[in-house]
Design a protein around this motif. Structure first.
Motif, PDB file in Angstrom:
ATOM      1  N   GLU A 159       2.609   3.241 -11.606  1.00 25.42           N
ATOM      2  CA  GLU A 159       3.510   2.653 -12.620  1.00 25.42           C
ATOM      3  C   GLU A 159       3.411   1.139 -12.605  1.00 25.42           C
ATOM      4  O   GLU A 159       3.382   0.484 -13.645  1.00 25.42           O
ATOM      5  CB  GLU A 159       4.958   3.070 -12.339  1.00 25.42           C
ATOM      6  CG  GLU A 159       5.241   4.527 -12.652  1.00 25.42           C
ATOM      7  CD  GLU A 159       6.608   4.985 -12.146  1.00 25.42           C
ATOM      8  OE1 GLU A 159       6.958   6.138 -12.410  1.00 25.42           O
ATOM      9  OE2 GLU A 159       7.306   4.192 -11.475  1.00 25.42           O
ATOM     10  N   MET A 160       3.351   0.585 -11.387  1.00 22.17           N
ATOM     11  CA  MET A 160       3.229  -0.868 -11.235  1.00 22.17           C
ATOM     12  C   MET A 160       1.919  -1.352 -11.859  1.00 22.17           C
ATOM     13  O   MET A 160       1.898  -2.359 -12.568  1.00 22.17           O
ATOM     14  CB  MET A 160       3.248  -1.178  -9.734  1.00 22.17           C
ATOM     15  CG  MET A 160       3.627  -2.563  -9.372  1.00 22.17           C
ATOM     16  SD  MET A 160       5.420  -2.780  -9.432  1.00 22.17           S
ATOM     17  CE  MET A 160       5.467  -4.439 -10.089  1.00 22.17           C
TER      18      MET A 160
ATOM     19  N   GLU B  35       2.542   7.425  -7.311  1.00 22.50           N
ATOM     20  CA  GLU B  35       3.174   7.333  -8.625  1.00 22.50           C
ATOM     21  C   GLU B  35       3.768   5.939  -8.842  1.00 22.50           C
ATOM     22  O   GLU B  35       3.537   5.305  -9.875  1.00 22.50           O
ATOM     23  CB  GLU B  35       4.270   8.406  -8.746  1.00 22.50           C
ATOM     24  CG  GLU B  35       4.911   8.418 -10.122  1.00 22.50           C
ATOM     25  CD  GLU B  35       6.074   9.396 -10.214  1.00 22.50           C
ATOM     26  OE1 GLU B  35       6.507   9.941  -9.186  1.00 22.50           O
ATOM     27  OE2 GLU B  35       6.554   9.596 -11.350  1.00 22.50           O
ATOM     28  N   THR B  36       4.525   5.460  -7.829  1.00 22.61           N
ATOM     29  CA  THR B  36       5.167   4.147  -7.977  1.00 22.61           C
ATOM     30  C   THR B  36       4.120   3.044  -8.150  1.00 22.61           C
ATOM     31  O   THR B  36       4.258   2.163  -9.003  1.00 22.61           O
ATOM     32  CB  THR B  36       6.041   3.843  -6.747  1.00 22.61           C
ATOM     33  OG1 THR B  36       6.687   5.037  -6.336  1.00 22.61           O
ATOM     34  CG2 THR B  36       7.072   2.805  -7.065  1.00 22.61           C
ATOM     35  N   ASN B  37       3.072   3.105  -7.338  1.00 17.80           N
ATOM     36  CA  ASN B  37       2.026   2.081  -7.456  1.00 17.80           C
ATOM     37  C   ASN B  37       1.252   2.207  -8.766  1.00 17.80           C
ATOM     38  O   ASN B  37       0.804   1.198  -9.325  1.00 17.80           O
ATOM     39  CB  ASN B  37       1.077   2.152  -6.256  1.00 17.80           C
ATOM     40  CG  ASN B  37       1.578   1.311  -5.086  1.00 17.80           C
ATOM     41  OD1 ASN B  37       2.181   0.256  -5.296  1.00 17.80           O
ATOM     42  ND2 ASN B  37       1.345   1.771  -3.877  1.00 17.80           N
TER      43      ASN B  37
ATOM     44  N   HIS C  19      -3.460   9.126  -1.998  1.00 17.70           N
ATOM     45  CA  HIS C  19      -3.322   8.352  -0.767  1.00 17.70           C
ATOM     46  C   HIS C  19      -4.625   8.364   0.031  1.00 17.70           C
ATOM     47  O   HIS C  19      -4.852   7.495   0.858  1.00 17.70           O
ATOM     48  CB  HIS C  19      -2.206   8.940   0.110  1.00 17.70           C
ATOM     49  CG  HIS C  19      -0.841   8.513  -0.322  1.00 17.70           C
ATOM     50  ND1 HIS C  19      -0.297   8.862  -1.535  1.00 17.70           N
ATOM     51  CD2 HIS C  19       0.082   7.726   0.282  1.00 17.70           C
ATOM     52  CE1 HIS C  19       0.905   8.329  -1.634  1.00 17.70           C
ATOM     53  NE2 HIS C  19       1.161   7.638  -0.556  1.00 17.70           N
TER      54      HIS C  19
ATOM     55  N   ALA D 179       4.915   3.121  -1.272  1.00 20.15           N
ATOM     56  CA  ALA D 179       5.929   3.003  -2.327  1.00 20.15           C
ATOM     57  C   ALA D 179       6.812   1.771  -2.113  1.00 20.15           C
ATOM     58  O   ALA D 179       7.361   1.220  -3.066  1.00 20.15           O
ATOM     59  CB  ALA D 179       6.796   4.254  -2.354  1.00 20.15           C
TER      60      ALA D 179
ATOM     61  N   LEU E  62       1.309  11.804  -4.147  1.00 22.00           N
ATOM     62  CA  LEU E  62       2.681  11.713  -3.660  1.00 22.00           C
ATOM     63  C   LEU E  62       3.340  10.400  -4.055  1.00 22.00           C
ATOM     64  O   LEU E  62       2.682   9.463  -4.488  1.00 22.00           O
ATOM     65  CB  LEU E  62       2.678  11.851  -2.130  1.00 22.00           C
ATOM     66  CG  LEU E  62       2.130  13.178  -1.601  1.00 22.00           C
ATOM     67  CD1 LEU E  62       1.789  13.048  -0.123  1.00 22.00           C
ATOM     68  CD2 LEU E  62       3.126  14.300  -1.824  1.00 22.00           C
ATOM     69  N   GLY E  63       4.667  10.343  -3.835  1.00 19.07           N
ATOM     70  CA  GLY E  63       5.538   9.211  -4.174  1.00 19.07           C
ATOM     71  C   GLY E  63       4.901   7.859  -4.428  1.00 19.07           C
ATOM     72  O   GLY E  63       4.926   7.357  -5.541  1.00 19.07           O
ATOM     73  N   GLY E  64       4.316   7.270  -3.388  1.00 28.09           N
ATOM     74  CA  GLY E  64       3.795   5.912  -3.530  1.00 28.09           C
ATOM     75  C   GLY E  64       2.665   5.815  -4.540  1.00 28.09           C
ATOM     76  O   GLY E  64       2.485   4.778  -5.186  1.00 28.09           O
TER      77      GLY E  64
ATOM     78  N   GLY F 167       0.784  -1.241   0.000  1.00 28.96           N
ATOM     79  CA  GLY F 167       0.000   0.000   0.000  1.00 28.96           C
ATOM     80  C   GLY F 167       0.808   1.279   0.000  1.00 28.96           C
ATOM     81  O   GLY F 167       0.247   2.352  -0.048  1.00 28.96           O
TER      82      GLY F 167
ATOM     83  N   ARG G 126      12.730   1.127 -10.980  1.00 36.32           N
ATOM     84  CA  ARG G 126      11.402   1.324 -10.396  1.00 36.32           C
ATOM     85  C   ARG G 126      11.351   2.605  -9.566  1.00 36.32           C
ATOM     86  O   ARG G 126      10.393   3.368  -9.654  1.00 36.32           O
ATOM     87  CB  ARG G 126      11.051   0.110  -9.517  1.00 36.32           C
ATOM     88  CG  ARG G 126       9.834   0.260  -8.645  1.00 36.32           C
ATOM     89  CD  ARG G 126       8.541   0.169  -9.398  1.00 36.32           C
ATOM     90  NE  ARG G 126       8.477  -1.030 -10.195  1.00 36.32           N
ATOM     91  CZ  ARG G 126       7.902  -1.090 -11.397  1.00 36.32           C
ATOM     92  NH1 ARG G 126       7.317  -0.038 -11.913  1.00 36.32           N
ATOM     93  NH2 ARG G 126       7.900  -2.206 -12.091  1.00 36.32           N
TER      94      ARG G 126
ATOM     95  N   ASN H 147      -5.507   2.716   0.899  1.00 33.49           N
ATOM     96  CA  ASN H 147      -4.958   1.367   0.743  1.00 33.49           C
ATOM     97  C   ASN H 147      -6.085   0.331   0.826  1.00 33.49           C
ATOM     98  O   ASN H 147      -7.259   0.681   0.989  1.00 33.49           O
ATOM     99  CB  ASN H 147      -3.849   1.106   1.777  1.00 33.49           C
ATOM    100  CG  ASN H 147      -4.356   1.092   3.202  1.00 33.49           C
ATOM    101  OD1 ASN H 147      -5.539   0.874   3.462  1.00 33.49           O
ATOM    102  ND2 ASN H 147      -3.470   1.337   4.147  1.00 33.49           N
TER     103      ASN H 147
ATOM    104  N   VAL I  41      -2.545  -1.122  -5.634  1.00 34.42           N
ATOM    105  CA  VAL I  41      -2.337  -1.441  -7.052  1.00 34.42           C
ATOM    106  C   VAL I  41      -3.595  -2.035  -7.690  1.00 34.42           C
ATOM    107  O   VAL I  41      -3.980  -1.665  -8.798  1.00 34.42           O
ATOM    108  CB  VAL I  41      -1.134  -2.394  -7.230  1.00 34.42           C
ATOM    109  CG1 VAL I  41      -1.003  -2.836  -8.680  1.00 34.42           C
ATOM    110  CG2 VAL I  41       0.158  -1.721  -6.777  1.00 34.42           C
TER     111      VAL I  41
ATOM    112  N   PRO J 253       5.795  -1.662  -4.423  1.00 35.56           N
ATOM    113  CA  PRO J 253       6.417  -1.892  -5.735  1.00 35.56           C
ATOM    114  C   PRO J 253       7.939  -2.061  -5.651  1.00 35.56           C
ATOM    115  O   PRO J 253       8.505  -2.824  -6.439  1.00 35.56           O
ATOM    116  CB  PRO J 253       6.077  -0.624  -6.517  1.00 35.56           C
ATOM    117  CG  PRO J 253       4.887  -0.064  -5.843  1.00 35.56           C
ATOM    118  CD  PRO J 253       4.962  -0.472  -4.405  1.00 35.56           C
TER     119      PRO J 253
ATOM    120  N   GLY K 108      -3.022   5.507   1.778  1.00 39.51           N
ATOM    121  CA  GLY K 108      -2.078   4.716   0.985  1.00 39.51           C
ATOM    122  C   GLY K 108      -2.649   4.503  -0.394  1.00 39.51           C
ATOM    123  O   GLY K 108      -3.699   5.079  -0.736  1.00 39.51           O
ATOM    124  N   THR K 109      -1.972   3.717  -1.201  1.00 38.64           N
ATOM    125  CA  THR K 109      -2.510   3.419  -2.529  1.00 38.64           C
ATOM    126  C   THR K 109      -2.473   1.916  -2.754  1.00 38.64           C
ATOM    127  O   THR K 109      -1.689   1.210  -2.142  1.00 38.64           O
ATOM    128  CB  THR K 109      -1.746   4.164  -3.639  1.00 38.64           C
ATOM    129  OG1 THR K 109      -0.337   3.983  -3.451  1.00 38.64           O
ATOM    130  CG2 THR K 109      -2.057   5.650  -3.618  1.00 38.64           C
TER     131      THR K 109
END
Lengths: 200, 132
Positions: B81-82, B77-79, B14, A77, B73-75, A75, A116, B42, B51, A80, B48-49
């Motif tokens: 991309e995933m 974007e990363t999630n 988030h 960063a 924020l950060g997560g 949930g 990543r 989440n 996927v 991933p 949270g985020t």
């Protein structure tokens, strides 16, 4: 690798994260958003809950399954990022890896994590623990399961004076200096748990 | 013009409240002319985020013209991309993550999309906010 060892490794990794959840949270509260401990706990508890079917798979598939679970459950960063690490290891490792295989696979997995996270060494991230670990593995020699925990402990501590330029900690700029990176700490905890299990 | 001809917008925050609130603002601007979906929080409903939720949002907002994702924020974007990488290969090239502020970016991107602009133009309009 037999199923019993895979189970022990999953239990040891989960145990290391669960018993340090508060510490990881405190580290992340200092320079991030304070969710690293609970996120990692959620992810590894999901792996633990699926331990039977995961450990019945050959090592490469088991690592892929762990990676996918982390991506889906963490949930934040780190999902991933750790997911990519485990999935890349699964892609690179044979079912019965040697130390040489581990060094080569970890090198490839580090590249995947860099891509990543769009980050590199020296930026106060988990990479600052994984890279010295990979170097020590590539060097090989005796007593690796005793020496590698020292390597990762020192490497995590070496992130304290670094300035973060990736992730939430980068918002803090110079104020991120003086705190250990939570991702570096969790990487060190996982590597140590793996070494202690294999060395036991 | 049928909605599916226009680029879709996905909002990933988030916070479920931020994601839904931004989506409300977009809907007020463009109505139902743009396929729209939001993913916030989440899997347990906390901050949270997720996927899987992002993938579901991309599916919901899917358009043959593609989908533009706005993140906070950060997560996120990363999630995101995933999630994009886990989509079917033929769709991946038609999904972009915009480097733009989430609320303003979503409104600007949706306004551009509602006029039938292609994905690259929708993305550029949202990203102009970063240089303004």
């Amino acid at each position: 690798m037999d199923d019993a060892l895979k189970k022990k490794l999953i239990e040891a990794m989960t145990g290391a994260i669960v018993s340090h959840t508060d510490e990881l949270t405190a580290l992340d509260q200092a320079i991030g958003d304070g969710d690293h401990g609970l996120n990692m706990k959620r992810g590894f508890e999901a792996v633990l809950a699926d331990m039977g079917p995961i450990s019945a798979k050959p090592l490469p598939d088991a690592l892929q399954a762990i990676g996918t679970t982390l991506v889906m459950k963490v949930g934040g960063a780190s999902g991933p990022l750790y997911g990519t690490l485990f999935m890349a290891l699964g892609k690179e490792l044979p079912p019965e890896p040697t130390v040489t295989d581990l060094a080569r696979a970890l090198a490839a997995a580090i590249e995947a994590v860099k891509a990543r996270g769009k980050s590199d060494l020296g930026q106060k991230t988990m990479l600052d623990v994984l890279a010295p670990l990979q170097v020590a593995l590539a060097h090989g020699g005796t007593d690796l399961t005793k020496r590698l925990p020292e390597v990762v402990k020192d490497a995590a501590e070496a992130t304290v004076p670094l300035r973060a330029i990736r992730g939430r900690a980068s918002f803090l700029g110079e104020r991120s200096v003086g705190h250990m990176d939570p991702g570096a700490r969790s990487s060190a905890l996982l590597a140590t748990a793996i070494c202690n299990t294999i060395g036991a | 013009m049928p909605a599916s001809k226009n680029v879709g917008i996905v909002i990933v925050s988030h916070s479920a409240k931020v994601a839904e609130g931004a989506a409300d603002m977009v809907r007020q601007m463009v109505g139902d002319n743009v396929p729209l979906a939001a993913a916030g929080g989440n899997a347990e409903g906390g901050l949270g985020t997720d996927v899987a939720a992002i993938m579901a949002a991309i599916d919901k907002a899917w358009s043959e013209a593609g989908v533009a994702i706005l993140v906070d924020l950060g997560g996120a974007e990363t999630n995101s991309e995933m999630a994009v990488e886990m989509m079917p290969e033929e769709r991946r090239e038609r999904i972009v993550i915009c480097n733009a502020p989430i609320v303003e970016g979503a409104v600007m991107a949706a306004t551009e999309a509602s006029g039938g602009s292609p994905l690259a133009v929708v993305q550029a309009t949202a990203e102009e906010l970063m240089s303004a």
